[in-house]
Design a protein around this motif. Structure first.
Motif, PDB file in Angstrom:
ATOM      1  N   PHE A  70     -12.001 -13.858   1.072  1.00  0.00           N
ATOM      2  CA  PHE A  70     -12.918 -14.450   2.042  1.00  0.00           C
ATOM      3  C   PHE A  70     -12.228 -15.380   3.037  1.00  0.00           C
ATOM      4  N   GLY A  71     -10.914 -15.478   2.973  1.00  0.00           N
ATOM      5  CA  GLY A  71     -10.193 -16.239   3.982  1.00  0.00           C
ATOM      6  C   GLY A  71     -10.038 -17.720   3.722  1.00  0.00           C
ATOM      7  N   PHE A  72     -10.214 -18.153   2.483  1.00  0.00           N
ATOM      8  CA  PHE A  72      -9.973 -19.556   2.147  1.00  0.00           C
ATOM      9  C   PHE A  72      -8.487 -19.868   2.266  1.00  0.00           C
ATOM     10  N   ASN A 119      -5.629 -21.337 -13.964  1.00  0.00           N
ATOM     11  CA  ASN A 119      -5.534 -20.018 -14.607  1.00  0.00           C
ATOM     12  C   ASN A 119      -6.642 -19.063 -14.169  1.00  0.00           C
ATOM     13  N   ASN A 120      -7.492 -19.489 -13.241  1.00  0.00           N
ATOM     14  CA  ASN A 120      -8.605 -18.645 -12.780  1.00  0.00           C
ATOM     15  C   ASN A 120      -8.106 -17.727 -11.661  1.00  0.00           C
ATOM     16  N   THR A 121      -7.377 -16.692 -12.053  1.00  0.00           N
ATOM     17  CA  THR A 121      -6.774 -15.790 -11.073  1.00  0.00           C
ATOM     18  C   THR A 121      -7.828 -14.956 -10.338  1.00  0.00           C
ATOM     19  N   VAL A 122      -8.972 -14.709 -10.987  1.00  0.00           N
ATOM     20  CA  VAL A 122     -10.031 -13.946 -10.336  1.00  0.00           C
ATOM     21  C   VAL A 122     -10.571 -14.713  -9.129  1.00  0.00           C
ATOM     22  N   MET A 123     -10.840 -16.010  -9.306  1.00  0.00           N
ATOM     23  CA  MET A 123     -11.356 -16.797  -8.197  1.00  0.00           C
ATOM     24  C   MET A 123     -10.317 -16.965  -7.099  1.00  0.00           C
ATOM     25  N   GLN A 124      -9.056 -17.025  -7.460  1.00  0.00           N
ATOM     26  CA  GLN A 124      -8.010 -17.089  -6.439  1.00  0.00           C
ATOM     27  C   GLN A 124      -8.031 -15.821  -5.583  1.00  0.00           C
ATOM     28  N   LYS A 125      -8.203 -14.673  -6.231  1.00  0.00           N
ATOM     29  CA  LYS A 125      -8.271 -13.408  -5.503  1.00  0.00           C
ATOM     30  C   LYS A 125      -9.479 -13.381  -4.575  1.00  0.00           C
ATOM     31  N   LEU A 159      -6.497 -26.034  -8.601  1.00  0.00           N
ATOM     32  CA  LEU A 159      -6.153 -25.638  -7.244  1.00  0.00           C
ATOM     33  C   LEU A 159      -7.341 -25.909  -6.336  1.00  0.00           C
ATOM     34  N   LEU A 160      -7.061 -26.340  -5.112  1.00  0.00           N
ATOM     35  CA  LEU A 160      -8.093 -26.617  -4.128  1.00  0.00           C
ATOM     36  C   LEU A 160      -7.986 -25.608  -2.988  1.00  0.00           C
ATOM     37  N   TYR A 161      -9.108 -24.958  -2.678  1.00  0.00           N
ATOM     38  CA  TYR A 161      -9.170 -24.007  -1.572  1.00  0.00           C
ATOM     39  C   TYR A 161     -10.264 -24.460  -0.608  1.00  0.00           C
ATOM     40  N   TYR A 162     -10.032 -24.250   0.694  1.00  0.00           N
ATOM     41  CA  TYR A 162     -10.966 -24.741   1.711  1.00  0.00           C
ATOM     42  C   TYR A 162     -11.254 -23.645   2.727  1.00  0.00           C
ATOM     43  N   GLU A 209     -21.964 -10.001 -17.838  1.00  0.00           N
ATOM     44  CA  GLU A 209     -22.173  -9.308 -16.567  1.00  0.00           C
ATOM     45  C   GLU A 209     -20.893  -9.194 -15.751  1.00  0.00           C
ATOM     46  N   ARG A 210     -19.759  -9.523 -16.337  1.00  0.00           N
ATOM     47  CA  ARG A 210     -18.492  -9.455 -15.601  1.00  0.00           C
ATOM     48  C   ARG A 210     -18.152  -8.006 -15.261  1.00  0.00           C
ATOM     49  N   GLY A 211     -17.375  -7.842 -14.189  1.00  0.00           N
ATOM     50  CA  GLY A 211     -16.926  -6.515 -13.791  1.00  0.00           C
ATOM     51  C   GLY A 211     -17.897  -5.754 -12.911  1.00  0.00           C
ATOM     52  N   ARG A 212     -18.914  -6.443 -12.385  1.00  0.00           N
ATOM     53  CA  ARG A 212     -19.924  -5.783 -11.548  1.00  0.00           C
ATOM     54  C   ARG A 212     -19.902  -6.291 -10.109  1.00  0.00           C
ATOM     55  N   LYS A 213     -18.809  -6.915  -9.692  1.00  0.00           N
ATOM     56  CA  LYS A 213     -18.643  -7.468  -8.337  1.00  0.00           C
ATOM     57  C   LYS A 213     -19.522  -8.685  -8.082  1.00  0.00           C
ATOM     58  N   LEU A 214     -20.050  -9.295  -9.137  1.00  0.00           N
ATOM     59  CA  LEU A 214     -20.909 -10.460  -8.956  1.00  0.00           C
ATOM     60  C   LEU A 214     -20.121 -11.678  -8.476  1.00  0.00           C
ATOM     61  N   GLY A 215     -18.821 -11.719  -8.776  1.00  0.00           N
ATOM     62  CA  GLY A 215     -17.996 -12.804  -8.256  1.00  0.00           C
ATOM     63  C   GLY A 215     -17.974 -12.797  -6.737  1.00  0.00           C
ATOM     64  N   TYR A 216     -17.823 -11.598  -6.153  1.00  0.00           N
ATOM     65  CA  TYR A 216     -17.887 -11.478  -4.696  1.00  0.00           C
ATOM     66  C   TYR A 216     -19.243 -11.953  -4.184  1.00  0.00           C
ATOM     67  N   LEU A 217     -20.300 -11.589  -4.898  1.00  0.00           N
ATOM     68  CA  LEU A 217     -21.647 -11.919  -4.440  1.00  0.00           C
ATOM     69  C   LEU A 217     -21.889 -13.419  -4.467  1.00  0.00           C
ATOM     70  N   VAL A 218     -21.553 -14.087  -5.568  1.00  0.00           N
ATOM     71  CA  VAL A 218     -21.865 -15.516  -5.641  1.00  0.00           C
ATOM     72  C   VAL A 218     -21.040 -16.324  -4.640  1.00  0.00           C
ATOM     73  N   LEU A 219     -19.790 -15.935  -4.422  1.00  0.00           N
ATOM     74  CA  LEU A 219     -18.998 -16.664  -3.434  1.00  0.00           C
ATOM     75  C   LEU A 219     -19.524 -16.388  -2.026  1.00  0.00           C
TER      76      LEU A 219
END
Length: 205
Positions: free
Chosen positions: A153-155, A142-148, A176-179, A110-120
């Motif tokens: 979202f302002g983390f 190496n998770n560059t998608v989650m970094q983006k 990497l840690l994001y808050y 299901e990748r490539g359907r903006k679901l990453g934006y939705l779950v975050l």
């Protein structure tokens, strides 16, 4: 401490139209779906996508870390298939009870359907609506998608780990840690909107 009876700011179950025009249903994650979410995480780890091979040695370990927190399922409307999972829980990275750690996964097909934006986005809503102060993301370097997505979202990137997990290649990878301070989220991006009597997920730009 979060108030366990506080209601989520979106109605559940929620039928939501994605940017590609398809519909999903968002609802509370069931016990059976916890097993499916674990399988998706293991699959992602085996392909070096977002999770380490040694992240969870078994489902019992996964449940002990994620099971007590707030969880949501994202399912295909037509089949009911689980395609993404969202969990917020008091994790091992941060010891305070007012900060939750996000556990997110999207099914590889299901990748490539903006679901990453939705779950975050859902993870942020859960943290805010249940009264937590902050939301923590602990991601593989190496998770560059989650970094983006975190930047979107302002983390704030608050730290890194020289060694975080084991990749399928046998290489050890850092983390990497994001808050995000969700206690001050009055200006949270409104990505779930009502249009023409239905809910749609809107990604600006």
């Amino acid at each position: 401490m979060a108030d366990p009876v506080q209601r989520l700011s979106i109605p559940l179950p929620l039928t939501l139209t994605l940017p590609d025009g398809s519909d999903v249903i968002i609802d509370h994650l069931t016990d059976a779906q916890m097993t499916e979410m674990y399988a998706m995480i293991k699959d992602a780890a085996q392909h070096g996508e977002g999770y380490g091979m040694d992240e969870y040695l078994n489902e019992e370990g996964f449940r002990s870390e994620v099971g007590s927190g707030e969880k949501l399922a994202v399912m295909r409307r037509d089949t009911g298939e689980l395609i993404a999972g969202v969990g917020n829980s008091i994790g091992h990275t941060c010891r305070t009870q007012v900060v939750v750690e996000a556990f997110l996964v999207v099914k590889r097909s299901e990748r490539g359907r903006k679901l990453g934006y939705l779950v975050l986005h859902l993870s942020i809503l859960l943290a805010r609506d249940f009264g937590y102060v902050g939301l923590l993301l602990n991601m593989v370097r190496n998770n560059t998608v989650m970094q983006k997505l975190s930047d979107y979202f302002g983390f704030t990137r608050v730290g890194e780990l020289p060694v975080s997990c084991l990749l399928p290649s046998g290489q050890l990878e850092g983390g990497l840690l994001y808050y995000l301070d969700v206690s001050k989220m009055g200006a949270l991006k409104n990505l779930i909107q009502q249009k023409d009597g239905k809910y749609v997920f809107v990604i600006p730009g």
